[in-house]
Design an enzyme around this catalytic site. Structure first.
Site, PDB file in Angstrom:
ATOM      1  N   GLY A 128      57.578  45.492  24.696  1.00 22.83           N
ATOM      2  CA  GLY A 128      57.792  46.771  25.368  1.00 22.83           C
ATOM      3  C   GLY A 128      56.695  47.161  26.340  1.00 22.83           C
ATOM      4  O   GLY A 128      56.567  48.328  26.719  1.00 22.83           O
ATOM      5  N   LYS A 129      55.899  46.187  26.785  1.00 22.99           N
ATOM      6  CA  LYS A 129      54.760  46.460  27.672  1.00 22.99           C
ATOM      7  C   LYS A 129      55.177  47.136  28.979  1.00 22.99           C
ATOM      8  O   LYS A 129      54.614  48.148  29.368  1.00 22.99           O
ATOM      9  CB  LYS A 129      54.032  45.145  28.003  1.00 22.99           C
ATOM     10  CG  LYS A 129      53.382  44.464  26.831  1.00 22.99           C
ATOM     11  CD  LYS A 129      52.705  43.177  27.255  1.00 22.99           C
ATOM     12  CE  LYS A 129      53.642  42.190  27.927  1.00 22.99           C
ATOM     13  NZ  LYS A 129      54.766  41.774  27.083  1.00 22.99           N
TER      14      LYS A 129
ATOM     15  N   GLU B  56      53.396  42.832  35.802  1.00 19.07           N
ATOM     16  CA  GLU B  56      53.399  41.380  35.779  1.00 19.07           C
ATOM     17  C   GLU B  56      54.469  40.877  36.747  1.00 19.07           C
ATOM     18  O   GLU B  56      55.542  41.465  36.851  1.00 19.07           O
ATOM     19  CB  GLU B  56      53.712  40.896  34.359  1.00 19.07           C
ATOM     20  CG  GLU B  56      53.593  39.398  34.178  1.00 19.07           C
ATOM     21  CD  GLU B  56      53.740  39.016  32.706  1.00 19.07           C
ATOM     22  OE1 GLU B  56      53.052  38.072  32.302  1.00 19.07           O
ATOM     23  OE2 GLU B  56      54.528  39.644  31.994  1.00 19.07           O
TER      24      GLU B  56
ATOM     25  N   ASP C 200      50.158  46.111  33.315  1.00 16.79           N
ATOM     26  CA  ASP C 200      51.085  45.447  32.388  1.00 16.79           C
ATOM     27  C   ASP C 200      50.592  44.014  32.165  1.00 16.79           C
ATOM     28  O   ASP C 200      50.730  43.160  33.026  1.00 16.79           O
ATOM     29  CB  ASP C 200      52.488  45.474  33.012  1.00 16.79           C
ATOM     30  CG  ASP C 200      53.515  44.664  32.238  1.00 16.79           C
ATOM     31  OD1 ASP C 200      53.220  44.206  31.125  1.00 16.79           O
ATOM     32  OD2 ASP C 200      54.630  44.493  32.768  1.00 16.79           O
TER      33      ASP C 200
ATOM     34  N   ASP D 226      46.646  35.289  28.957  1.00 17.98           N
ATOM     35  CA  ASP D 226      46.948  33.946  29.452  1.00 17.98           C
ATOM     36  C   ASP D 226      45.957  32.933  28.885  1.00 17.98           C
ATOM     37  O   ASP D 226      46.335  31.862  28.422  1.00 17.98           O
ATOM     38  CB  ASP D 226      46.870  33.917  30.987  1.00 17.98           C
ATOM     39  CG  ASP D 226      47.950  34.749  31.640  1.00 17.98           C
ATOM     40  OD1 ASP D 226      49.122  34.560  31.288  1.00 17.98           O
ATOM     41  OD2 ASP D 226      47.620  35.594  32.484  1.00 17.98           O
TER      42      ASP D 226
END
Length: 204
Positions: A12-13, A31, A78, A84
């Site tokens: 839900g970001k 993103e 976001d 990563d």
């Protein structure tokens, strides 16, 4: 002020980033999934495209952070550059989907970039169970996500929990989202906002 929202695929970001951006009048940085040239190929052939995808995200997020710091504005981001490097790339490497050579190259590049950027002032981690992630992924219906396996999500969740447990770069707020519906229940969003307010007040 730089706020960042972290969490597994489907946590839900993006939705929360939009809601908080509207509430606080923060500028939102998202993103890049729409224009990402590798995502479709990656989910079809992970081993072939894992390095390319991770380098693309690393480049995108590094540029984002430079832009955020130069802007002088209050910004909510976001996903972070750390996810990563500490979760997705190591997971691909551990699963045999990224070679040692590519992983070492990627890690070296990340270490260089990390030395040149500052962490967010507040990191918000959205903790979610696997069933909830699966439900949310199916609900949003992105074609390229249809092939994501339960095993893949579980591995990512384990790495997220380990990363958050040792996170000390900045203030951290952990939100369990399984029992929250911050989209359709204003009171649930209000609970999150109250917790963020407490964290922000503690920064100054």
């Amino acid at each position: 002020m730089h706020i960042a929202v972290a969490g597994n695929i489907g946590a839900g970001k993006t939705t929360l980033t939009k809601l908080l951006s509207n509430h606080y009048k923060w500028e939102a940085h998202f993103e890049d999934v729409v224009d990402n040239p590798y995502l479709d190929d990656f989910y079809t052939q992970m081993a072939r495209w894992s390095f390319n995808l991770q380098i693309y995200f690393l480049n995108h997020r590094y540029r984002q952070i430079l832009k955020i710091r130069k802007s002088g504005k209050s910004i909510i981001q976001d996903r972070t550059i750390y996810e990563d490097a500490y979760i997705f790339a190591p997971n691909l490497h551990a699963m045999g989907l990224m070679t040692n050579r590519d992983f070492n190259n990627y890690s070296s590049l990340f270490e260089l970039m990390e030395s040149l950027v500052e962490p967010p002032d507040l990191l918000i981690y959205l903790r979610s169970s696997i069933p909830n992630l699966v439900k949310q992924i199916h609900k949003r219906g992105r074609d390229y996500e249809n092939t994501i396996s339960i095993d893949y999500l579980s591995r990512l969740n384990e790495r997220y929990e380990a990363w958050v447990h040792g996170y000390e770069k900045s203030n951290l707020l952990v939100i369990d989202v399984d029992e929250l519906d911050f989209v359709d229940k204003p009171e649930d969003l209000g609970l999150i906002i109250n917790r963020i307010d407490a964290e922000i007040n503690g920064l100054f």
